[in-house]
Design an enzyme around this catalytic site. Structure first.
Site, PDB file in Angstrom:
ATOM      1  CB  ALA A 222       1.183  -6.903   2.928  1.00 40.65           C
TER       2      ALA A 222
ATOM      3  N   GLY B  10       9.692  -0.486   4.632  1.00 37.75           N
ATOM      4  CA  GLY B  10       9.636   0.687   3.731  1.00 37.75           C
ATOM      5  C   GLY B  10       8.413   1.666   3.727  1.00 37.75           C
TER       6      GLY B  10
ATOM      7  CG  ASP C  30      -0.645   0.266   7.873  1.00 39.40           C
ATOM      8  OD1 ASP C  30      -1.423   1.145   8.327  1.00 39.40           O
ATOM      9  OD2 ASP C  30       0.609   0.312   7.808  1.00 39.40           O
TER      10      ASP C  30
ATOM     11  CG  MET D 230       5.836   0.920   0.156  1.00 36.89           C
ATOM     12  SD  MET D 230       6.370   0.403  -1.448  1.00 36.89           S
ATOM     13  CE  MET D 230       4.686   0.411  -2.271  1.00 36.89           C
TER      14      MET D 230
ATOM     15  N   GLY E 134       4.550  -3.856   4.324  1.00 35.40           N
ATOM     16  CA  GLY E 134       5.077  -5.231   3.910  1.00 35.40           C
ATOM     17  C   GLY E 134       4.492  -6.384   5.047  1.00 35.40           C
TER      18      GLY E 134
ATOM     19  CE  LYS F 270       0.670   1.539   4.457  1.00 35.81           C
ATOM     20  NZ  LYS F 270       1.635   2.658   4.868  1.00 35.81           N
TER      21      LYS F 270
END
Ligand code: C5P
Length: 311
Positions: free
Chosen positions: A113, A106, A145, A108, A110, A18
């Site tokens: 996820a 990062g 997240d 994002m 990870g 994301k």
């Protein structure tokens, strides 16, 4: 017959990374978390998580971004599997294999996820049959997240990021992600944001009309102009080279750029697939970035891609 004697059975789930198109951060709450108004956007940069029935719990990580990922019970994916087993009353260990392509630490999501993918994979393997809202609740307990990565697409996040609402978003976008060497710790970036703000009053975060209008129009140029992140100054303060990366991307023709989440990955939106390719080449040639990835968004959330029947 015990579960260990059953023929192996496995499920593989693909899950996107994301980027936060907008990340507005309020003053810290009594529990230490910060209230957010954010727009999550999933992109087609994927990890793949395979869960396999096994005699004992285990975890292994492979792939281009595997370095530095914990391979013990501290991995959020392992915690996700154990929590679902507890809630679902399951006593059936699994071995988790993560193929990592999403940058680690990062910005994002990870790790989040992989946790979302593990929930979906184990739910499928064990037949726990949790509803979407039960899975989302479990996901929220694992990280702010994680619920978003279950559904993907483009969505509004509030609370500490775990409260999701749909957003009217048209079109798809071409992204170039500039990766940096080394990660940034999310708590450290939030703490730096608080430190930089000092005693200044911080308004309650609420979504900007510019971003909502840009998403409704599906216009990449308007989206580029509306990208914003309250954690960006903190990420640059901790990693000053990120300022140069942002400047370089804009100079090479990006329609907009923003630090992704708590960084250090920088996301650039481009006008077209071709423009994204040119931007990626220019950024690489400039030496300003360690590595680049191209992707498009929105992408689907965690979904099963293979699930062979046992026996
Ligand atoms: O929820 P998650 O475990 O992903 O959050 C990691 C850390 O990021 C938290 O411990 C907290 O320091 C910070 N955080 C925050 N406010 C949020 C989300 C995360 O302060 N809304």
């Amino acid at each position: 017959m015990t579960s260990a004697a059953l023929p192996p059975s496995s499920v593989t789930v693909r899950v996107p990374a994301k980027v936060n198109l907008e990340l507005l951060v309020g003053a810290p709450r009594p529990d230490g978390y910060h209230p957010l108004a954010t727009v999550f956007h999933a992109v087609n940069l994927f990890d793949e998580v395979t869960v396999t029935t096994a005699p004992e719990w285990g975890i292994a990580v492979s792939g281009p971004q595997a370095l530095g990922v914990p391979v013990d019970g501290t991995n959020l994916a392992a915690r996700a599997a154990q929590r679902l087993a507890e809630v679902g009353g399951v006593d059936e260990p699994v071995h988790i294999t993560i193929r990592k392509d999403i940058p680690v630490a990062g910005g994002m999501a990870g790790g989040s996820a992989d946790a979302a993918a593990t929930l979906v994979a184990c739910d499928h393997l064990w037949g726990t049959g949790l509803s979407r809202s039960e899975l989302e609740e479990l996901a929220a307990g694992l990280g702010s997240d994680v619920p978003f990565l279950l559904g993907g697409g483009t969505a509004m996040g509030s609370g500490r990021g775990e409260v999701l609402a749909p957003v009217l978003a048209r079109g798809s976008y071409h992204w170039v992600f500039a990766l940096s060497e080394g990660g940034l710790s999310t708590p450290a970036v939030y703490a730096e944001c608080d430190r930089l703000r000092g005693d200044r009053p911080v308004p309650e975060p609420s979504p900007s009309p510019e971003m909502m209008t840009a998403l409704r129009s599906g216009d990449a140029r308007a989206l580029g102009a509306a990208l914003s992140n309250d954690l960006q100054a903190a990420a640059i303060s901790l990693m000053p080279a990120l300022g140069d990366v942002l400047d370089a991307g804009l100079e090479f023709g990006a329609l907009g750029g923003v630090v992704s989440g708590s960084g250090p990955t920088v996301a650039f939106v481009a006008e077209s697939n071709e423009a994204a390719l040119d931007l990626a080449v220019s950024l690489t040639a400039s030496g300003a970035v360690q590595d680049v990835r191209r992707a498009t968004g929105p992408a689907h959330g965690a979904h099963v891609i293979s699930s062979p029947r046992p026996g």
